[in-house]
Design a protein around this motif. Structure first.
Motif, mmCIF file in Angstrom:
data_model
loop_
_atom_site.group_PDB
_atom_site.id
_atom_site.type_symbol
_atom_site.label_atom_id
_atom_site.label_comp_id
_atom_site.label_asym_id
_atom_site.label_seq_id
_atom_site.Cartn_x
_atom_site.Cartn_y
_atom_site.Cartn_z
ATOM 1 N N LYS A 28 -22.138 40.309 17.940
ATOM 2 C CA LYS A 28 -21.099 39.570 17.214
ATOM 3 C C LYS A 28 -20.425 38.532 18.108
ATOM 4 N N ALA A 29 -20.225 38.878 19.378
ATOM 5 C CA ALA A 29 -19.579 37.947 20.300
ATOM 6 C C ALA A 29 -20.419 36.705 20.544
ATOM 7 N N ASN A 30 -21.753 36.847 20.419
ATOM 8 C CA ASN A 30 -22.652 35.723 20.676
ATOM 9 C C ASN A 30 -23.227 35.105 19.403
ATOM 10 N N GLY A 31 -22.854 35.643 18.258
ATOM 11 C CA GLY A 31 -23.302 35.087 16.987
ATOM 12 C C GLY A 31 -24.790 35.262 16.708
ATOM 13 N N PHE A 32 -25.380 36.324 17.233
ATOM 14 C CA PHE A 32 -26.805 36.565 17.007
ATOM 15 C C PHE A 32 -27.029 37.263 15.664
ATOM 16 N N THR A 33 -28.108 36.895 14.985
ATOM 17 C CA THR A 33 -28.608 37.717 13.888
ATOM 18 C C THR A 33 -29.581 38.714 14.508
ATOM 19 N N TYR A 34 -29.514 39.972 14.084
ATOM 20 C CA TYR A 34 -30.254 40.987 14.839
ATOM 21 C C TYR A 34 -30.585 42.200 13.983
ATOM 22 N N GLU A 35 -31.441 43.036 14.544
ATOM 23 C CA GLU A 35 -31.734 44.360 14.006
ATOM 24 C C GLU A 35 -31.876 45.313 15.181
ATOM 25 N N VAL A 36 -31.494 46.560 14.954
ATOM 26 C CA VAL A 36 -31.655 47.606 15.965
ATOM 27 C C VAL A 36 -32.596 48.654 15.392
ATOM 28 N N ILE A 37 -33.701 48.887 16.068
ATOM 29 C CA ILE A 37 -34.697 49.853 15.605
ATOM 30 C C ILE A 37 -34.704 51.044 16.553
ATOM 31 N N PHE A 38 -34.206 52.175 16.070
ATOM 32 C CA PHE A 38 -34.239 53.414 16.840
ATOM 33 C C PHE A 38 -35.537 54.155 16.517
ATOM 34 N N ILE A 39 -36.279 54.546 17.550
ATOM 35 C CA ILE A 39 -37.498 55.346 17.342
ATOM 36 C C ILE A 39 -37.237 56.735 17.886
ATOM 37 N N ASN A 40 -37.065 57.684 16.967
ATOM 38 C CA ASN A 40 -36.773 59.069 17.335
ATOM 39 C C ASN A 40 -38.084 59.784 17.659
#
Length: 320
Positions: A28-40
């Motif tokens: 949010k501080a850098n204005g990135f569009t993103y996704e976080v993929i957790f692999i359990n």
């Protein structure tokens, strides 16, 4: 989408909420569009429950759950397959990798033109039993792989252009050698960034000393496949021919010496009484087996569906 963050994990339920909140602040501080993929990776604690809760709170969180523990390489492979970001960031889930490094890594890929940037934990918070073998391992990896500018092959914090992760196959325990895999695939703009390494906050390390031994075996395998994977006859056939010729010449000399002695009436023991005869015979047999191994390997290689699988960066076509 700007960034995909891929996080393999095994029994890290305590650190996941803090790690996600940290990543979210940075994005949010850098204005990135993103996704976080957790692999359990087959966790036996409540890691998957935590991931489900995070996904309900944030549309940027995705998760993959393995039925059992497969290892880091399969987890990364599945993460790479799902990633949609222009830049892919990998990091460990134990909070030892700092999400504050993401903007710098992103800049090196998008502005400095690197294909892959690997983190370098110059100052480590690990015991000597881990740091000393790591230094020896990295020195060997630099020598064999030819990627001489990397100090820490096994750092979990790395950044990639999307094309890189879509064109390499991470399998077994080859996650340690992703820079080498990328180089073999034609992505040779590989850089390094000094990153902050933090002491583990929760739990304990999931890796033992056996990973160094396995790492060396994997490095030898990767070196052989990259050099002779499509032409096994060049190594097995060559070694087999050399061994057979040495054994044959040695046996011929023994036989010629016996005939010369007989012709001049000099007493001489039987050729089969000499240990050199059996050494020569053994070398001829091993040489023949190596040659046949190369021949069979070549047949298998030529029948492989990936025998003409080459990395094509661009192509210009002219319409007929």
């Amino acid at each position: 989408m700007d960034i995909s963050v891929i996080i393999p994990l095994f029994n890290e339920e305590e650190s996941l909420p803090e790690l996600h909140a940290w990543i979210e602040r940075v994005m949010k501080a850098n204005g990135f569009t993103y996704e976080v993929i957790f692999i359990n990776d087959g966790s036996t604690d409540k890691s998957w429950d935590v991931i489900e809760q995070l996904s309900k709170k944030s549309e940027n969180v995705k998760g993959i759950k393995f039925r059992r523990n497969y290892g880091k390489s399969p987890a990364l492979f599945c993460g790479f397959k799902q990633a949609k970001g222009d830049v892919v960031i990998t990091m460990d889930a134990d909070l030892q990798d700092s999400p504050d490094e993401i903007p710098g890594l992103y800049k090196m890929i998008t502005e400095d033109g690197y294909d892959l940037v690997s983190g370098y934990k110059q100052k480590r918070y690990d015991p000597l039993s881990k740091t000393i073998p790591t230094k020896l391992f990295n020195a060997t990896a630099r020598k064999i792989s030819g990627v001489k500018n990397l100090h820490d092959f096994n750092c979990g914090l790395k950044a990639y252009r999307r094309d890189v992760v879509k064109n390499i196959e991470v399998y077994g325990e080859m996650h340690r050698y992703i820079p080498y895999l990328a180089k073999n695939a034609g992505f040779d703009k590989i850089g390094e960034k000094v990153v902050h390494h933090q002491a583990r906050k929760y739990g304990k390390s999931k890796f033992g000393l056996n990973r160094f031994f396995n790492g060396y075996l994997d490095l030898i395998t990767l070196w052989f496949l990259s050099n002779f994977g499509k032409k096994p006859m060049h190594v097995f056939g060559f070694l087999g021919t050399i061994m057979f010729l040495i054994g044959f010449v040695s046996a011929f000399i023994l036989g010629a010496d016996k005939l010369w002695c007989l012709a001049h009436g000099i007493p001489q023991r039987l050729v089969t009484d000499s240990p050199y005869f059996y050494i020569s015979l053994t070398m001829m047999m091993i040489g023949t087996q190596l040659f046949l191994a190369g021949f069979v390997g070549d047949l298998i290689s030529r029948s492989s569906t990936s025998r003409n699988d080459y990395q094509i960066e661009e192509e210009i076509r002219c319409d007929d």
